[in-house]
Design an enzyme around this catalytic site. Structure first.
Site, PDB file in Angstrom:
ATOM      1  N   GLU A 184      -9.445  11.737  17.954  1.00  0.00           N
ATOM      2  CA  GLU A 184      -9.993  11.033  16.895  1.00  0.00           C
ATOM      3  C   GLU A 184      -9.425  11.187  15.447  1.00  0.00           C
ATOM      4  O   GLU A 184      -8.905  12.419  15.363  1.00  0.00           O
ATOM      5  CB  GLU A 184     -11.543  11.332  16.819  1.00  0.00           C
ATOM      6  CG  GLU A 184     -12.284  10.683  17.963  1.00  0.00           C
ATOM      7  CD  GLU A 184     -13.552  11.590  18.098  1.00  0.00           C
ATOM      8  OE1 GLU A 184     -14.226  12.120  17.088  1.00  0.00           O
ATOM      9  OE2 GLU A 184     -14.250  11.708  19.024  1.00  0.00           O
TER      10      GLU A 184
ATOM     11  N   LYS B  81      -9.493  13.097  11.923  1.00  0.00           N
ATOM     12  CA  LYS B  81     -10.531  13.807  11.286  1.00  0.00           C
ATOM     13  C   LYS B  81     -10.704  13.370   9.822  1.00  0.00           C
ATOM     14  O   LYS B  81      -9.913  13.458   9.027  1.00  0.00           O
ATOM     15  CB  LYS B  81      -9.779  15.350  11.208  1.00  0.00           C
ATOM     16  CG  LYS B  81     -10.639  16.413  10.829  1.00  0.00           C
ATOM     17  CD  LYS B  81     -10.354  17.720  10.718  1.00  0.00           C
ATOM     18  CE  LYS B  81     -11.398  18.727  10.496  1.00  0.00           C
ATOM     19  NZ  LYS B  81     -12.069  18.665   9.182  1.00  0.00           N
TER      20      LYS B  81
ATOM     21  N   ASP C 128     -12.089  12.907   6.370  1.00  0.00           N
ATOM     22  CA  ASP C 128     -12.006  13.862   5.255  1.00  0.00           C
ATOM     23  C   ASP C 128     -13.348  13.462   4.202  1.00  0.00           C
ATOM     24  O   ASP C 128     -13.066  12.848   3.242  1.00  0.00           O
ATOM     25  CB  ASP C 128     -10.651  13.715   4.280  1.00  0.00           C
ATOM     26  CG  ASP C 128     -10.738  15.006   3.506  1.00  0.00           C
ATOM     27  OD1 ASP C 128     -11.332  16.024   3.540  1.00  0.00           O
ATOM     28  OD2 ASP C 128      -9.661  15.021   2.677  1.00  0.00           O
TER      29      ASP C 128
ATOM     30  N   TYR D   9     -19.247  10.516  15.156  1.00  0.00           N
ATOM     31  CA  TYR D   9     -18.402  11.090  16.098  1.00  0.00           C
ATOM     32  C   TYR D   9     -19.081  12.035  17.079  1.00  0.00           C
ATOM     33  O   TYR D   9     -18.231  12.487  17.848  1.00  0.00           O
ATOM     34  CB  TYR D   9     -17.365  11.898  15.261  1.00  0.00           C
ATOM     35  CG  TYR D   9     -17.784  12.922  14.264  1.00  0.00           C
ATOM     36  CD1 TYR D   9     -18.561  14.056  14.735  1.00  0.00           C
ATOM     37  CD2 TYR D   9     -17.386  13.021  12.885  1.00  0.00           C
ATOM     38  CE1 TYR D   9     -18.761  15.016  13.774  1.00  0.00           C
ATOM     39  CE2 TYR D   9     -17.807  13.742  12.070  1.00  0.00           C
ATOM     40  CZ  TYR D   9     -18.309  14.859  12.471  1.00  0.00           C
ATOM     41  OH  TYR D   9     -19.119  15.849  11.627  1.00  0.00           O
TER      42      TYR D   9
ATOM     43  N   LYS E 182      -4.254  19.485  12.002  1.00  0.00           N
ATOM     44  CA  LYS E 182      -4.506  19.126  10.711  1.00  0.00           C
ATOM     45  C   LYS E 182      -3.022  18.629  10.158  1.00  0.00           C
ATOM     46  O   LYS E 182      -1.785  19.125  10.682  1.00  0.00           O
ATOM     47  CB  LYS E 182      -4.596  20.331   9.523  1.00  0.00           C
ATOM     48  CG  LYS E 182      -5.966  20.741   9.893  1.00  0.00           C
ATOM     49  CD  LYS E 182      -7.008  20.157   9.079  1.00  0.00           C
ATOM     50  CE  LYS E 182      -8.165  21.315   8.479  1.00  0.00           C
ATOM     51  NZ  LYS E 182      -8.526  21.102   7.234  1.00  0.00           N
TER      52      LYS E 182
ATOM     53  N   CYS F 298       8.556  27.053 -30.340  1.00  0.00           N
ATOM     54  CA  CYS F 298       7.448  26.356 -29.859  1.00  0.00           C
ATOM     55  C   CYS F 298       7.407  24.800 -30.156  1.00  0.00           C
ATOM     56  O   CYS F 298       7.595  24.449 -31.564  1.00  0.00           O
ATOM     57  CB  CYS F 298       6.467  27.069 -30.635  1.00  0.00           C
ATOM     58  SG  CYS F 298       4.554  26.206 -30.165  1.00  0.00           S
TER      59      CYS F 298
ATOM     60  N   CYS G 269       4.257  24.480 -32.778  1.00  0.00           N
ATOM     61  CA  CYS G 269       4.222  25.067 -34.258  1.00  0.00           C
ATOM     62  C   CYS G 269       5.494  25.459 -34.858  1.00  0.00           C
ATOM     63  O   CYS G 269       5.484  25.939 -35.907  1.00  0.00           O
ATOM     64  CB  CYS G 269       3.142  26.080 -34.096  1.00  0.00           C
ATOM     65  SG  CYS G 269       3.565  27.609 -33.514  1.00  0.00           S
TER      66      CYS G 269
ATOM     67  N   CYS H  69       5.036  31.284 -27.124  1.00  0.00           N
ATOM     68  CA  CYS H  69       5.151  31.113 -28.597  1.00  0.00           C
ATOM     69  C   CYS H  69       4.478  32.354 -29.242  1.00  0.00           C
ATOM     70  O   CYS H  69       3.411  32.966 -28.902  1.00  0.00           O
ATOM     71  CB  CYS H  69       4.345  29.951 -28.885  1.00  0.00           C
ATOM     72  SG  CYS H  69       3.698  29.865 -30.583  1.00  0.00           S
TER      73      CYS H  69
ATOM     74  N   CYS I 254      -0.999  28.774 -33.925  1.00  0.00           N
ATOM     75  CA  CYS I 254      -0.340  27.833 -33.207  1.00  0.00           C
ATOM     76  C   CYS I 254      -1.380  27.059 -32.817  1.00  0.00           C
ATOM     77  O   CYS I 254      -2.179  27.264 -32.054  1.00  0.00           O
ATOM     78  CB  CYS I 254       0.461  28.433 -31.993  1.00  0.00           C
ATOM     79  SG  CYS I 254       0.834  27.066 -30.895  1.00  0.00           S
TER      80      CYS I 254
HETATM   81  S1  IVH Z   1     -16.536  16.862  15.830  1.00  0.00           S
HETATM   82  C1  IVH Z   1     -18.337  21.175  17.412  1.00  0.00           C
HETATM   83  N1  IVH Z   1     -15.149  14.909  14.998  1.00  0.00           N
HETATM   84  O1  IVH Z   1     -14.633  18.521  10.760  1.00  0.00           O
HETATM   85  C2  IVH Z   1     -17.694  20.411  16.048  1.00  0.00           C
HETATM   86  N2  IVH Z   1     -15.698  16.507  13.396  1.00  0.00           N
HETATM   87  O2  IVH Z   1     -14.237  21.544  11.186  1.00  0.00           O
HETATM   88  C3  IVH Z   1     -18.233  19.135  15.889  1.00  0.00           C
HETATM   89  N3  IVH Z   1     -15.084  15.963  10.892  1.00  0.00           N
HETATM   90  O3  IVH Z   1     -17.967  19.561   9.871  1.00  0.00           O
HETATM   91  C4  IVH Z   1     -17.420  18.236  14.944  1.00  0.00           C
HETATM   92  N4  IVH Z   1     -13.875  14.326  11.521  1.00  0.00           N
HETATM   93  O4  IVH Z   1     -17.376  17.270   9.085  1.00  0.00           O
HETATM   94  C5  IVH Z   1     -15.827  15.962  14.641  1.00  0.00           C
HETATM   95  N5  IVH Z   1     -13.695  12.989  14.502  1.00  0.00           N
HETATM   96  C6  IVH Z   1     -14.460  14.245  13.984  1.00  0.00           C
HETATM   97  C7  IVH Z   1     -14.321  14.809  12.851  1.00  0.00           C
HETATM   98  C8  IVH Z   1     -15.048  16.119  12.618  1.00  0.00           C
HETATM   99  C9  IVH Z   1     -14.253  15.002  10.676  1.00  0.00           C
HETATM  100  C10 IVH Z   1     -15.197  17.370  10.235  1.00  0.00           C
HETATM  101  C11 IVH Z   1     -16.787  17.464  10.372  1.00  0.00           C
HETATM  102  C12 IVH Z   1     -17.260  19.205  10.572  1.00  0.00           C
HETATM  103  C13 IVH Z   1     -15.594  19.524  10.372  1.00  0.00           C
HETATM  104  C14 IVH Z   1     -15.472  20.661  11.331  1.00  0.00           C
END
Ligand code: IVH
Length: 671
Positions: free
Chosen positions: A115, A117, A119, A227, A315, A409, A412, A427, A433
């Site tokens: 999935e 991640k 933000d 999720y 990441k 500078c 000034c 400066c 200044c």
């Molecule tokens: S599963 C057991 N799925 O990442 C951990 N987390 O570092 C369950 N996050 O606090 C997390 N996308 O806010 C999961 N597809 C995703 C996610 C996700 C973002 C974030 C979540 C969590 C942090 C963990």
């Protein structure tokens, strides 16, 4: 006039339709009606409910906004802790993850649910008998804040589960975020109102969620993606992918970008695909997450400390983009330091539009040989300041010239000096200044110094340029009349600022010392000085040797302090400030416990801690005789890492520095 039964039926129908449209908009990303049409249906329902209050139910779409503003958020203890994920940055780390998983399961090849991640911010939604009862932030993973009133306003979150047979009890976990388009609209609105813009969607989402008044959250249009669940969902589901499908049926938005993949090759393929399509997504992501798809296998693998063994976050590296250097400006800082800044053709990178990037100092510009007209690679990771990574030399136009720092500078026209042992040119004019004066005033007024609200860039600029304010002491002579004479300054704002200045008079000795902007005296040193000397006169008259007796004050810092107070002009400003009525709360001469494990140790804070703000954590550390530093080195004793800790955490691992989470820090400080 329609009879009561018809009205009741229409109300039910409108609710069902509105729920359906929310589902289409947020969960399916396929709206079938326009916003205006939605609003029309909504108003019809509102009107009918207004005429027939007996028909109103708590899960009606009209009841999303309605909770009263809070004085503070209540705490919620999560039924099962909301853990964090381990991070991986390289392919090798994914290979190692898969190896651990296969060994743990004694399996040849493993299927993973993959999935994005998200933000945003993790939240937990608790449903009882199909109705949303509690919504909470992640907090420290064990307890979070009760934000039910706020999350009820999100149309992406069902107030009532869909379908005929919803589970009796359900905890859904997912991420609250702001779609990029909504973020743009919000900032547009902020601009029009002259309010401050948000840096990125994540900050905007966080700021919108943590509002004590749900009516504000309601105006912000936040999205939500589910999720996982807090406990087993039941119903004979055996795979994580099935859980997500079930959540979608129950009415939750679940991202379309998910997949089930096999082994390392599958994971890396997914990572590459998502990475390539990242900029086209409706929301920001900072990587992808892999989870062992089989739920029984997840159970077998279990958890290590605070993270599951069955899952890892992969990441993305810092984002890079190419653009052109249109100019190189030289900025003058508070201590006169000249900083070259590249003015860039605006470029979208790492979730924000970047127009400037620091070039740090003269040597750095030389090393990278950045020239006006060059095409450069700009890099931005997370929330950090964008920087020029390198020049694309193949694209350098003819007749560019090497950059040279001006000898005078730019503000000034005083001489620029650079001592042999320093990378920084300055400066030499000090507070004469105007640029340095402005920066010194901004520092004086800043939140951690005298904390004068409303005294920002623009106002300081005006005050200095119109020669009304020369020194910090002049601020305390400003009245509403003088201020309202400034351009674009209404009387109301003027009196607010005068009130803020007045309020700042009651401060602490440590803040005051810090506010003076003595070179090499940061917050930590200011607090040590305040504690050791107890009053400003003692510090001002202390000899270098006496100053060096203070914890962590070495010869260089002692010298800076002595030099500052040797300057008659500075003594004069201090005297004027005290005469104007600046006074100090007794900082109860706290005995520092030299037996504390934190005593004399150096800490670095990184990432967002669940409960404490950074300032609070730093303060606690200092209270126990520890030091807080900004960067990780061999001298660092502890790195305190919160959520989304980045390069500092990596560096700590590399150097083998002890890593603490918030709970471990608190344990260390308050055993
Ligand atoms: S599963 C057991 N799925 O990442 C951990 N987390 O570092 C369950 N996050 O606090 C997390 N996308 O806010 C999961 N597809 C995703 C996610 C996700 C973002 C974030 C979540 C969590 C942090 C963990």
């Amino acid at each position: 006039m329609a009879g009561a039964p018809q009205i009741a039926a229409r109300v039910l129908q409108l609710r069902a339709e509105l729920d359906q449209h929310n589902y289409h908009y947020y969960a399916l990303d396929r709206p079938v009606i326009s916003d205006a049409e939605y609003d029309r249906l909504f108003r019809e329902l509102q009107t009918l409910e207004g005429q027939h209050p007996e028909l109103v139910t708590p899960d009606s779409p009209t009841q999303r906004v309605g909770a009263e503003p809070l004085a503070e958020f209540a705490q919620v203890t999560h039924r099962a802790p909301m853990l964090s994920l381990n991070n991986a940055f390289t392919d090798d780390e994914i290979v190692a993850f898969d190896k651990r998983v296969r060994e743990g399961l004694d399996a040849e090849a493993v299927d993973y649910a993959a999935e994005p991640k998200f933000d945003g911010l993790a939240v937990s939604l608790v449903y009882a008998d199909g109705r949303l009862v509690t919504a909470a932030t992640r907090g420290d993973g064990y307890t979070g804040e009760d934000v039910t009133g706020n999350l009820r306003t999100l149309r992406a979150i069902p107030l009532r589960l869909r379908g005929a047979r919803p589970p009796a009890a359900l905890e859904v976990r997912g991420e609250v975020l702001m779609l990029r388009a909504d973020f743009e609209r919000l900032n547009q609105r902020q601009r029009e109102m002259g309010a401050r813009e948000f840096v990125n969607p994540r900050n905007a989402a966080a700021g919108s969620l943590r509002q004590l008044d749900p009516r504000i959250t309601a105006t912000r249009r936040l999205a939500f993606y589910a999720y996982s669940t807090g406990g087993p969902l039941g119903g004979g589901l055996r795979k994580h992918s099935e859980v997500l499908e079930r959540l979608a049926e129950l009415g939750f938005p679940v991202t379309e970008e998910r997949a089930v993949v096999t082994g390392v090759a599958g994971m890396l393929d997914y990572y590459a695909t998502i990475g390539a399509g990242r900029s086209k997504l409706r929301f920001d992501i900072d990587g992808v997450v892999y989870k062992v798809n089989d739920l029984a296998a997840q159970n077998t693998l279990g958890f290590v400390s605070r993270a599951p063994r069955f899952s890892i976050a992969h990441k993305f590296a810092a984002e890079e983009a190419m653009t052109v250097v249109e100019g190189i400006n030289v900025q003058v800082g508070r201590t006169g330091a000249l900083t070259p800044v590249a003015r860039l053709k605006p470029v979208f990178v790492g979730g924000v539009t970047v127009t400037n990037a620091t070039l740090h100092n003269e040597d750095e510009v030389r090393r990278k040989d950045v020239r006006i007209g060059d095409t450069v690679v700009v890099r931005r990771a997370g929330d950090v300041i964008p920087e020029v990574a390198r020049v694309v030399i193949e694209q350098r136009p003819p007749d560019t010239r090497e950059f040279v720092l001006p000898a005078r500078c730019p503000v000034c026209d005083s001489e620029v000096v650079r001592s042999a042992d320093e990378a920084i040119a300055r400066c030499s004019a000090g507070l004469f200044c105007p640029a340095q004066r402005k920066q010194a005033l901004l520092h004086f007024a800043s939140r951690r110094a005298m904390d004068i609200e409303g005294l920002g860039d623009k106002l300081v600029e005006q005050l200095v340029d119109s020669r009304i304010v020369h020194t910090p002491a002049d601020l305390y002579r400003l009245g509403v009349i003088k201020l309202s004479a400034l351009e674009r300054m209404a009387e109301k704002s003027a009196s607010n600022i005068v009130a803020a200045i007045e309020k700042s008079k009651r401060t602490t000795l440590a803040r005051f010392i810090y506010a003076l902007g003595i070179r090499n005296v940061g917050e930590s040193t200011a607090q040590d000085l305040a504690r050791s000397f107890g009053n400003i006169e003692h510090i001002a008259s202390a000899k270098v040797e006496a100053l060096q007796q203070v914890q962590d004050v070495g010869p260089v810092v002692a010298q800076s302090i002595a030099e500052f107070f040797a300057e008659p002009h500075n003594r004069e400003v201090v005297a004027q400030l005290l005469a104007a009525g600046v006074s100090f709360e007794e900082t109860a001469a706290r005995e520092i416990d030299t037996a504390s494990p934190a005593y004399g140790k150096t800490f670095v804070l990184t990432g967002a801690l669940p409960r404490l703000t950074r300032d609070e954590a730093a303060q606690k550390i200092r209270d126990h005789g520890g030091k807080v530093s900004g960067s990780v080195s061999k001298k660092t004793d502890f790195v305190v890492a919160g959520e989304d800790a980045g390069s500092k955490l990596l560096k700590a691992r590399e150097l083998g520095v002890a890593i603490l989470d918030e709970a471990a820090l608190l344990k260390l400080l308050e055993p």
